[in-house]
Design a protein around this motif. Structure first.
Motif: not given
Length: 227
Positions: A164-165, A167-168, A171, A203, A205-207, A209-210
């Motif tokens: 869950t974290w 990749g963030v 990046e 989960l 939201d990826k954006d 979270l980024l």
């Protein structure tokens, strides 16, 4: 929720530790009230429920607060016996606690350092993270989940920070930590873990979270530069 049972969870949307507790609550089918917390302007309820650390998650069961995700998970497992998260056998239970603690100390804490450092210091923490991943790869080999082939358990839930974290953080911190070719068992575990409905539904939201992790990294680097 059984009659007379009142369960509240104080959390923050971005916290992987809050997610752990949410997953267990869902796995056990426990109805609860979720109360999102502002971690900048902390609520009186959070401050009185966790006066020592003043952070989330906090579970409040019938007015009694329990803090820290691992302790909350054990409490839920002891109180609601269905869909056990920890093994029933004392030896296997002790092993699960060992690996959960290993992940906390050797991976989760290390990844926070990767996010807050640059240069050679960051490179060293990436190496430390890979040492932990190599050990976990060996422990998982031949199994679908750490909890067994059919279901996830404590170790899977604690390692949920990886899919869950990771990749963030990679990046935002401009590093590569996880290599799926080097860690094939963990790579397959990540795929299977993220496909579980109880995980997929929770989960962040990826954006979003980024953007949050970018702010955290800038804050950490600025703070380090002033020391």
């Amino acid at each position: 929720m059984e009659e007379g049972e009142e369960v509240k969870l104080l959390g923050a949307w971005m916290s992987p530790f809050v997610n752990r507790v949410k997953w267990v609550l869902k796995l056990k089918g426990i109805r609860y009230e979720y109360l999102e917390q502002d971690l900048v302007n902390k609520s009186p309820l959070l401050l009185t429920s966790n006066p020592v650390y003043k952070r989330v998650p906090v579970l409040i069961h019938n007015g009694k607060p329990i803090s820290e995700s691992l302790f909350i998970i054990e409490y839920l497992d002891d109180t609601w016996k269905n869909n056990p998260i920890l093994p029933q056998d004392p030896y296997q239970r002790a092993k699960a606690r060992f690996w959960a603690n290993f992940i906390e100390e050797k991976f989760s804490q290390v990844m926070r350092k990767v996010l807050s450092l640059e240069g050679e210091k960051q490179k060293k923490e990436v190496e430390n993270a890979n040492e932990a991943l190599e050990i976990l790869e060996g422990e998982l080999k031949g199994k679908k989940f750490f909890g067994g082939d059919q279901t996830i358990g404590l170790v899977d839930i604690v390692l949920g920070v990886l899919p869950t974290w990771i990749g963030v953080i990679e990046e935002v911190a401009c590093v590569k930590v996880f290599d799926p070719i080097k860690y094939p068992s963990l790579a397959k575990w990540m795929e299977d873990f993220l496909e579980l409905p109880v995980i997929k539904e929770s989960l962040p939201d990826k954006d979003k979270l980024l953007a949050y992790v970018h702010k955290i990294r800038i804050y950490m680097l600025t703070l380090a530069a002033t020391k």
